[in-house]
Write a protein that holds these residues in place. Sequence first.
Motif, PDB file in Angstrom:
ATOM      1  N   TYR A 225      75.291  69.229 164.256  1.00 50.59           N
ATOM      2  CA  TYR A 225      76.090  70.341 163.739  1.00 50.59           C
ATOM      3  C   TYR A 225      75.406  71.662 164.074  1.00 50.59           C
ATOM      4  CZ  TYR A 225      77.922  66.392 161.144  1.00 50.59           C
ATOM      5  OH  TYR A 225      78.440  65.180 160.806  1.00 50.59           O
TER       6      TYR A 225
ATOM      7  N   ASN B  68      72.122  75.123 149.371  1.00 51.36           N
ATOM      8  CA  ASN B  68      72.640  74.667 150.670  1.00 51.36           C
ATOM      9  C   ASN B  68      72.429  75.718 151.756  1.00 51.36           C
ATOM     10  OD1 ASN B  68      73.612  72.132 149.677  1.00 51.36           O
ATOM     11  ND2 ASN B  68      75.343  73.247 148.780  1.00 51.36           N
ATOM     12  N   THR B  69      71.247  76.270 151.783  1.00 50.26           N
ATOM     13  CA  THR B  69      70.956  77.373 152.696  1.00 50.26           C
ATOM     14  C   THR B  69      69.610  77.175 153.381  1.00 50.26           C
ATOM     15  OG1 THR B  69      72.236  78.887 151.308  1.00 50.26           O
ATOM     16  CG2 THR B  69      70.746  79.877 152.912  1.00 50.26           C
TER      17      THR B  69
ATOM     18  N   GLY C 230      75.877  76.137 164.016  1.00 50.83           N
ATOM     19  CA  GLY C 230      76.582  77.338 163.618  1.00 50.83           C
ATOM     20  C   GLY C 230      77.039  78.118 164.831  1.00 50.83           C
TER      21      GLY C 230
ATOM     22  N   VAL D 117      77.052  78.497 158.876  1.00 48.23           N
ATOM     23  CA  VAL D 117      77.354  79.892 159.171  1.00 48.23           C
ATOM     24  C   VAL D 117      76.083  80.717 159.037  1.00 48.23           C
ATOM     25  CG1 VAL D 117      78.702  81.913 158.543  1.00 48.23           C
ATOM     26  CG2 VAL D 117      79.716  79.631 158.336  1.00 48.23           C
TER      27      VAL D 117
ATOM     28  N   VAL E 155      79.197  68.816 158.018  1.00 53.19           N
ATOM     29  CA  VAL E 155      78.768  70.074 157.421  1.00 53.19           C
ATOM     30  C   VAL E 155      79.060  71.202 158.399  1.00 53.19           C
ATOM     31  CG1 VAL E 155      76.398  69.808 158.290  1.00 53.19           C
ATOM     32  CG2 VAL E 155      76.851  71.269 156.326  1.00 53.19           C
ATOM     33  N   GLN E 156      79.526  72.318 157.878  1.00 54.20           N
ATOM     34  CA  GLN E 156      79.747  73.513 158.684  1.00 54.20           C
ATOM     35  C   GLN E 156      78.674  74.534 158.357  1.00 54.20           C
ATOM     36  OE1 GLN E 156      83.839  74.504 157.686  1.00 54.20           O
ATOM     37  NE2 GLN E 156      84.580  73.437 159.508  1.00 54.20           N
TER      38      GLN E 156
ATOM     39  N   CYS F 144      71.351  80.646 156.876  1.00 55.63           N
ATOM     40  CA  CYS F 144      72.334  79.711 157.398  1.00 55.63           C
ATOM     41  C   CYS F 144      72.934  78.985 156.193  1.00 55.63           C
ATOM     42  CB  CYS F 144      71.687  78.727 158.360  1.00 55.63           C
ATOM     43  SG  CYS F 144      72.749  77.388 158.912  1.00 55.63           S
ATOM     44  N   ALA F 145      74.160  79.316 155.890  1.00 58.16           N
ATOM     45  CA  ALA F 145      74.834  78.716 154.746  1.00 58.16           C
ATOM     46  C   ALA F 145      75.662  77.528 155.195  1.00 58.16           C
ATOM     47  CB  ALA F 145      75.723  79.758 154.080  1.00 58.16           C
ATOM     48  N   ALA F 146      75.505  76.437 154.476  1.00 57.86           N
ATOM     49  CA  ALA F 146      76.234  75.215 154.803  1.00 57.86           C
ATOM     50  C   ALA F 146      77.411  75.035 153.862  1.00 57.86           C
ATOM     51  CB  ALA F 146      75.305  74.008 154.710  1.00 57.86           C
ATOM     52  N   SER F 147      78.465  74.419 154.397  1.00 61.12           N
ATOM     53  CA  SER F 147      79.674  74.200 153.596  1.00 61.12           C
ATOM     54  C   SER F 147      79.506  73.054 152.609  1.00 61.12           C
ATOM     55  CB  SER F 147      80.853  73.900 154.515  1.00 61.12           C
ATOM     56  OG  SER F 147      80.589  72.728 155.270  1.00 61.12           O
ATOM     57  N   GLY F 148      78.536  72.188 152.878  1.00 61.22           N
ATOM     58  CA  GLY F 148      78.299  71.065 151.992  1.00 61.22           C
ATOM     59  C   GLY F 148      76.825  70.908 151.697  1.00 61.22           C
TER      60      GLY F 148
END
Length: 123
Positions: free
Chosen positions: A112, A76-77, A114, A5, A2-3, A22-26
């Motif tokens: 993981y 996913n936040t 950010g 941001v 997971v990424q 914090c937004a996750a890519s997955g």
Amino acid sequence: QVQLVESGGGLVQAGGSLRLSCAASGRITNYGMGWFRQAPGKEREFVAAISWNGGYSRYADSVKGRFTISRDNAKNTLYLQMNSLKPEDPAVYYCAAYLWGLGTSSYEVYDYWGQGTQVTVSS
């Protein structure tokens, strides 16, 4: 994998509020997540953490009663609501995640991270 941001940092007066996201890519459904911060010349320190299902959270004593961690797994936040900001709160704030986590204050556990978002407090 997971990424993450972060966003929402900025300049605020002492006593003011900010909400970090914090937004996750997955999907983050299975991840324990946390917020950490690092000020210049200081080590990274724990701020708050939340379990994978949101049922358990913990806070550093320095922010207890002022900050609230929450999550929206459907979006996913991860969030950090920061109220009554103090001159000692400025730092780069990082979100982090680890699989099947209950929410821990130990940064070594998190897999993981950010890139961080800057929070500045003016007195």
